[in-house]
Structures are given as structure tokens and as C-alpha cells.
Design a protein around this motif. Structure first.
Motif, PDB file in Angstrom:
ATOM      1  N   ALA A 235       8.994  20.351  -3.437  1.00 31.45           N
ATOM      2  CA  ALA A 235       9.954  20.152  -2.508  1.00 31.45           C
ATOM      3  C   ALA A 235      11.086  21.390  -2.636  1.00 31.45           C
ATOM      4  O   ALA A 235      11.567  21.973  -1.662  1.00 31.45           O
ATOM      5  CB  ALA A 235      10.571  18.955  -2.500  1.00 31.45           C
ATOM      6  N   ILE A 236      11.437  21.556  -3.943  1.00 36.52           N
ATOM      7  CA  ILE A 236      12.573  22.430  -4.091  1.00 36.52           C
ATOM      8  C   ILE A 236      12.030  23.796  -3.796  1.00 36.52           C
ATOM      9  O   ILE A 236      12.900  24.664  -3.210  1.00 36.52           O
ATOM     10  CB  ILE A 236      12.934  22.278  -5.589  1.00 36.52           C
ATOM     11  N   VAL A 237      10.871  24.394  -4.381  1.00 34.58           N
ATOM     12  CA  VAL A 237      10.363  25.743  -3.963  1.00 34.58           C
ATOM     13  C   VAL A 237      10.132  26.103  -2.434  1.00 34.58           C
ATOM     14  O   VAL A 237      10.497  27.279  -1.998  1.00 34.58           O
ATOM     15  CB  VAL A 237       9.181  26.065  -4.861  1.00 34.58           C
ATOM     16  N   ARG A 238       9.638  24.990  -1.960  1.00 33.06           N
ATOM     17  CA  ARG A 238       9.375  25.153  -0.605  1.00 33.06           C
ATOM     18  C   ARG A 238      10.611  25.399   0.409  1.00 33.06           C
ATOM     19  O   ARG A 238      10.743  26.134   1.183  1.00 33.06           O
ATOM     20  CB  ARG A 238       8.660  23.924   0.028  1.00 33.06           C
ATOM     21  N   ALA A 239      11.625  24.465  -0.190  1.00 33.37           N
ATOM     22  CA  ALA A 239      13.062  24.460   0.760  1.00 33.37           C
ATOM     23  C   ALA A 239      13.701  25.943   0.492  1.00 33.37           C
ATOM     24  O   ALA A 239      14.156  26.543   1.247  1.00 33.37           O
ATOM     25  CB  ALA A 239      13.813  23.356   0.209  1.00 33.37           C
ATOM     26  N   LEU A 240      13.544  26.294  -0.983  1.00 36.09           N
ATOM     27  CA  LEU A 240      14.158  27.756  -1.141  1.00 36.09           C
ATOM     28  C   LEU A 240      13.250  28.588  -0.345  1.00 36.09           C
ATOM     29  O   LEU A 240      14.069  29.575   0.258  1.00 36.09           O
ATOM     30  CB  LEU A 240      14.068  27.988  -2.703  1.00 36.09           C
ATOM     31  N   ASN A 241      12.057  28.852  -0.314  1.00 28.18           N
ATOM     32  CA  ASN A 241      11.303  29.725   0.397  1.00 28.18           C
ATOM     33  C   ASN A 241      11.729  29.711   1.714  1.00 28.18           C
ATOM     34  O   ASN A 241      11.048  30.629   2.549  1.00 28.18           O
ATOM     35  CB  ASN A 241      10.009  29.693  -0.228  1.00 28.18           C
ATOM     36  N   GLU A 242      12.056  28.837   2.346  1.00 27.94           N
ATOM     37  CA  GLU A 242      12.167  28.526   3.899  1.00 27.94           C
ATOM     38  C   GLU A 242      13.402  29.391   4.364  1.00 27.94           C
ATOM     39  O   GLU A 242      13.466  29.516   5.264  1.00 27.94           O
ATOM     40  CB  GLU A 242      12.439  27.152   4.300  1.00 27.94           C
ATOM     41  N   ARG A 243      14.245  29.590   3.220  1.00 27.52           N
ATOM     42  CA  ARG A 243      15.504  30.086   3.569  1.00 27.52           C
ATOM     43  C   ARG A 243      15.587  31.526   2.976  1.00 27.52           C
ATOM     44  O   ARG A 243      16.430  32.479   3.162  1.00 27.52           O
ATOM     45  CB  ARG A 243      16.631  29.454   2.768  1.00 27.52           C
TER      46      ARG A 243
ATOM     47  N   ARG B 240      11.048  35.709  -1.156  1.00 24.77           N
ATOM     48  CA  ARG B 240      10.501  34.398  -1.679  1.00 24.77           C
ATOM     49  C   ARG B 240      10.048  34.256  -3.084  1.00 24.77           C
ATOM     50  O   ARG B 240       9.789  35.093  -3.708  1.00 24.77           O
ATOM     51  CB  ARG B 240       9.145  33.901  -0.736  1.00 24.77           C
ATOM     52  N   ILE B 241      10.171  33.054  -3.534  1.00 20.98           N
ATOM     53  CA  ILE B 241       9.790  32.786  -4.867  1.00 20.98           C
ATOM     54  C   ILE B 241       8.258  32.695  -5.189  1.00 20.98           C
ATOM     55  O   ILE B 241       7.762  32.285  -4.292  1.00 20.98           O
ATOM     56  CB  ILE B 241      10.263  31.355  -5.499  1.00 20.98           C
ATOM     57  N   GLN B 242       7.619  33.572  -5.955  1.00 20.94           N
ATOM     58  CA  GLN B 242       6.347  33.885  -6.096  1.00 20.94           C
ATOM     59  C   GLN B 242       5.396  32.992  -6.828  1.00 20.94           C
ATOM     60  O   GLN B 242       4.203  32.735  -7.001  1.00 20.94           O
ATOM     61  CB  GLN B 242       5.900  35.208  -6.771  1.00 20.94           C
ATOM     62  N   HIS B 243       6.306  32.170  -7.972  1.00 22.75           N
ATOM     63  CA  HIS B 243       5.615  31.365  -8.927  1.00 22.75           C
ATOM     64  C   HIS B 243       6.390  30.182  -9.602  1.00 22.75           C
ATOM     65  O   HIS B 243       7.809  30.271  -9.222  1.00 22.75           O
ATOM     66  CB  HIS B 243       4.945  32.210  -9.938  1.00 22.75           C
ATOM     67  N   GLY B 244       6.142  29.556 -10.483  1.00 25.20           N
ATOM     68  CA  GLY B 244       6.916  28.476 -11.055  1.00 25.20           C
ATOM     69  C   GLY B 244       7.974  29.232 -11.914  1.00 25.20           C
ATOM     70  O   GLY B 244       8.043  30.494 -12.186  1.00 25.20           O
ATOM     71  N   CYS B 245       8.582  28.200 -12.659  1.00 24.95           N
ATOM     72  CA  CYS B 245       9.714  28.866 -13.689  1.00 24.95           C
ATOM     73  C   CYS B 245       8.880  29.349 -14.616  1.00 24.95           C
ATOM     74  O   CYS B 245       8.132  28.638 -15.363  1.00 24.95           O
ATOM     75  CB  CYS B 245      10.601  27.509 -13.888  1.00 24.95           C
ATOM     76  N   GLN B 246       9.748  30.329 -15.229  1.00 25.28           N
ATOM     77  CA  GLN B 246       8.952  30.959 -16.551  1.00 25.28           C
ATOM     78  C   GLN B 246       9.330  30.002 -17.701  1.00 25.28           C
ATOM     79  O   GLN B 246       8.299  29.940 -18.580  1.00 25.28           O
ATOM     80  CB  GLN B 246       9.744  32.274 -16.969  1.00 25.28           C
ATOM     81  N   ASP B 247      10.376  29.324 -17.883  1.00 26.53           N
ATOM     82  CA  ASP B 247      10.519  28.339 -19.049  1.00 26.53           C
ATOM     83  C   ASP B 247       9.560  27.377 -18.984  1.00 26.53           C
ATOM     84  O   ASP B 247       9.289  26.934 -20.165  1.00 26.53           O
ATOM     85  CB  ASP B 247      11.973  27.916 -18.798  1.00 26.53           C
TER      86      ASP B 247
END
Length: 212
Positions: A136-144, A148-155
């Protein structure tokens, strides 16, 4: 040729800043973009999401990448070519990608204090499903986001293949709607500690494993 490249870069920087102003982007976000190389429109997106109780840390792209967001697609992990000093990677087939920004971590402010949002495939896998909250978080970010974010968190990439952090990496932290430019891994580690978050890298930048 060096002078020509600088002139082109400066021209593109000026052009993009004027476009952002015309689109109503704040001067503060444009100024932060100059330090972080994040598209000024995306600075506003990350700020807005951090006002929703999230703490977001992003590894910033190379400064020269700044005017190319939105004009070129962000570089993916599948793209092996380095971006170099230009901030742009060119494949043997002539495809061009802009140096992307990587999510380092996302935390949230909960009733019991700050809590980690795990955004990666489980078990250190390079691919796999995320939790519903992470999706939900990544999708919401990428809609805006423009880039766009390409992958999950590195940490959260709990794998020996985790690239860790390098001395010349720089980062941006977003908390409570306020952006902060973190010039190097030491500054980023201090930001984590200030906010009660775990910094999962050694003094040499090696990934140490799962963060809690």
C-alpha cells in the motif's frame, strides 16, 4: 567538451526549475532538490507522506541526475551499466536511464513509539511478495512520484548481496513534513539514531543484517 557538458547541464537545471515553478512547486522544495538531486515535485511527495506519521529515508541520486527525472525512466536493478558522472546510464542498445533514488527505510509513528515497516521480500529473496502494508505504501508513493520506486527498502534486503553504503552516498530524511539532507553515511546513521531507528551498517558500510 567539458565546458559544453556543463553548459548543457546548467541549461537543463534552469529549464526544469522554471517548469517546477510554473507548476506551483514551492521554492523550498526546489532548493532542497538542489542538494538532494531528488525531483522537486518528488520532494513534495515525500514530505507529504511523512506528514502522515511516516519517517522515510531515501538514498539520493547523483547531483547531475537532477534535471533528468521525468524525462528518462529511473534505473532498475536489471540495468548493469553505471550512471557515471552524468547521472545517466546508457545500455549497449542505447537505452538511457536516470540515476534513481532508493528507499533505505520506512518507519511509522505508532501508539508505542516508532515502528518499522518491513518493505522487502522475506528471507533475503531478490523477488517475492510484500506485506499488504508495504504494498500500500509503495503503490501510493508510485502513484505520485515522477521517478518511481523500483524495489523494496535496502535496509530490509536481508541478503549477503546487500550492497551496503558507500562513503560518497548521500541521503534525504523526511519526518513530520520536514526534509533533511544527510551528506554521508555518518550523517544518515546519526539521523536514524535521533529518530530511534536501527542503522544496520558497519562503520565500513557493510550490511549487518536485519534491523529491528
Amino acid at each position: 567538451m567539458g565546458e559544453l557538458r556543463v553548459t548543457i547541464q546548467e541549461s537543463m537545471e534552469h529549464k526544469r526549475e522554471q517548469e517546477w515553478r510554473d507548476a506551483g512547486v514551492s521554492e523550498a522544495d526546489i532548493l532542497f532538490s538542489r542538494k538532494s538531486a531528488i525531483d522537486a515535485r518528488d520532494v513534495g511527495v515525500f514530505r507529504e507522506f511523512s506528514q502522515r506519521g511516516l519517517v522515510i529515508v531515501v538514498r539520493c541520486p547523483k547531483l547531475t541526475a537532477r534535471p533528468w527525472h521525468g524525462l528518462l525512466a529511473p534505473k532498475t536493478w536489471a540495468t548493469k551499466q553505471k550512471t557515471g558522472t552524468s547521472g545517466v546510464a546508457v545500455t549497449p542498445k542505447g537505452q538511457m536511464f536516470v540515476s534513481d533514488y532508493d528507499l533505505m527505510c520506512v518507519w511509522k509513528l505508532g501508539p508505542g513509539g516508532i515502528e518499522k515497516v518491513f518493505i522487502s521480500a522475506a528471507g533475503g529473496a531478490s523477488r517475492g511478495s510484500f506485506t499488504a502494508e508495504a504494498v500500500a505504501i509503495v503503490r501510493a508513493l508510485n502513484e505520485r512520484l515522477v521517478s518511481r520506486i523500483q524495489h523494496g527498502c535496502q535496509d530490509d534486503y536481508q541478503s549477503p548481496k546487500n550492497p551496503g553504503v558507500k562513503p560518497d552516498d548521500h541521503f534525504a530524511g523526511f519526518c513530520g513534513g520536514t526534509p533533511e539532507h544527510l551528506e554521508n553515511p555518518d550523517a544518515c546513521a546519526q539521523y536514524y539514531r535521533r529518530h530511534g531507528m536501527t542503522w544496520p551498517y558497519s562503520a565500513e558500510g557493510k550490511y549487518l543484517g536485519a534491523s529491528t
